[in-house]
Design a protein around this motif. Structure first.
Motif, PDB file in Angstrom:
ATOM      1  N   VAL A  54       7.831   7.828   5.841  1.00 51.32           N
ATOM      2  CA  VAL A  54       6.658   7.141   6.379  1.00 51.32           C
ATOM      3  C   VAL A  54       7.160   5.959   7.203  1.00 51.32           C
ATOM      4  O   VAL A  54       8.073   5.242   6.773  1.00 51.32           O
ATOM      5  CB  VAL A  54       5.735   6.639   5.241  1.00 51.32           C
ATOM      6  N   ASP A  55       6.589   5.752   8.384  1.00 53.67           N
ATOM      7  CA  ASP A  55       6.925   4.570   9.175  1.00 53.67           C
ATOM      8  C   ASP A  55       6.197   3.386   8.547  1.00 53.67           C
ATOM      9  O   ASP A  55       5.024   3.133   8.849  1.00 53.67           O
ATOM     10  CB  ASP A  55       6.521   4.766  10.634  1.00 53.67           C
ATOM     11  N   LEU A  56       6.876   2.699   7.658  1.00 55.54           N
ATOM     12  CA  LEU A  56       6.256   1.622   6.892  1.00 55.54           C
ATOM     13  C   LEU A  56       5.831   0.451   7.765  1.00 55.54           C
ATOM     14  O   LEU A  56       4.999  -0.363   7.351  1.00 55.54           O
ATOM     15  CB  LEU A  56       7.193   1.169   5.780  1.00 55.54           C
ATOM     16  N   THR A  57       6.359   0.368   8.989  1.00 53.39           N
ATOM     17  CA  THR A  57       5.943  -0.706   9.902  1.00 53.39           C
ATOM     18  C   THR A  57       4.504  -0.500  10.365  1.00 53.39           C
ATOM     19  O   THR A  57       3.901  -1.429  10.912  1.00 53.39           O
ATOM     20  CB  THR A  57       6.866  -0.812  11.129  1.00 53.39           C
ATOM     21  N   LEU A  75      -3.300   1.577  -4.940  1.00 55.95           N
ATOM     22  CA  LEU A  75      -3.407   0.497  -3.963  1.00 55.95           C
ATOM     23  C   LEU A  75      -3.647   1.120  -2.592  1.00 55.95           C
ATOM     24  O   LEU A  75      -3.177   2.224  -2.309  1.00 55.95           O
ATOM     25  CB  LEU A  75      -2.117  -0.329  -3.934  1.00 55.95           C
ATOM     26  N   TYR A  76      -4.344   0.383  -1.711  1.00 51.53           N
ATOM     27  CA  TYR A  76      -4.732   0.911  -0.409  1.00 51.53           C
ATOM     28  C   TYR A  76      -3.983   0.226   0.731  1.00 51.53           C
ATOM     29  O   TYR A  76      -3.557  -0.925   0.615  1.00 51.53           O
ATOM     30  CB  TYR A  76      -6.249   0.776  -0.221  1.00 51.53           C
ATOM     31  N   TRP A  77      -3.876   0.970   1.837  1.00 51.33           N
ATOM     32  CA  TRP A  77      -3.131   0.520   3.009  1.00 51.33           C
ATOM     33  C   TRP A  77      -3.906   0.840   4.276  1.00 51.33           C
ATOM     34  O   TRP A  77      -4.489   1.913   4.400  1.00 51.33           O
ATOM     35  CB  TRP A  77      -1.759   1.224   3.067  1.00 51.33           C
ATOM     36  N   ALA A  78      -3.893  -0.100   5.209  1.00 56.74           N
ATOM     37  CA  ALA A  78      -4.401   0.155   6.554  1.00 56.74           C
ATOM     38  C   ALA A  78      -3.259   0.742   7.374  1.00 56.74           C
ATOM     39  O   ALA A  78      -2.089   0.444   7.123  1.00 56.74           O
ATOM     40  CB  ALA A  78      -4.880  -1.141   7.192  1.00 56.74           C
TER      41      ALA A  78
END
Length: 153
Positions: A54-57, A75-78
């Motif tokens: 995954v491109d964590l940036t 947990l959620y991520w945009a």
């Protein structure tokens, strides 16, 4: 063909060797052949990507948490790419319960909140209702939980 009504409860976790891909705003944000899928009665599969693929940036922490009776705290991520943001487009279980420990820190994506998700090159459809985040491919049949009126099946 796989019927989601043949999937178990509690859910089963299994490795996926097909290429999985997520694209947002013209950028591939995740691609792997080392993913997992979670199969649960009445739900299309949910696919999980190892953090190394995954491109964590492109991810930023989003507000909110949820609790799965089987996997634990999510947990959620945009997803953010070149000024475009999809809020709460991804989630992960940082410390899932033991049967699901293989996906600790892996990311799943809502197909409805990004531009494209693919399994083995096939463009997927988002699970109706968006609550469970499943991906529907041509080899998966329902009816799927999530359609209007199905919340308490």
């Amino acid at each position: 063909m796989e019927s989601v009504w043949d999937y178990p409860r509690p859910p089963r976790l299994e490795p996926v060797s097909q290429q999985l891909e997520v694209i947002f705003n013209g950028k591939t944000v995740a691609r792997t052949t080392h993913g997992y899928r979670v199969l649960e009665t009445s739900h299309p599969p949910v696919y999980y990507f190892p953090p190394a693929d995954v491109d964590l940036t492109t991810l930023a922490s989003a507000e909110g948490r949820s609790w799965c009776e089987f996997k634990g705290l999510a947990l959620y991520w945009a997803v953010e790419v070149d000024g475009k943001t999809a809020d709460k487009a991804a989630w992960c279980y940082p410390n899932p319960t033991e049967p699901y420990s293989a996906i600790s820190g892996f990311y799943a994506f809502y197909a409805s909140r990004v531009d494209q998700c693919k399994v083995g090159g096939e463009l997927v459809r988002a699970q109706p209702g968006d609550f469970y985040g499943g991906w529907i491919t041509s080899d998966i049949v329902g009816p799927f939980k999530g359609i209007p009126g199905s919340r308490h099946w």
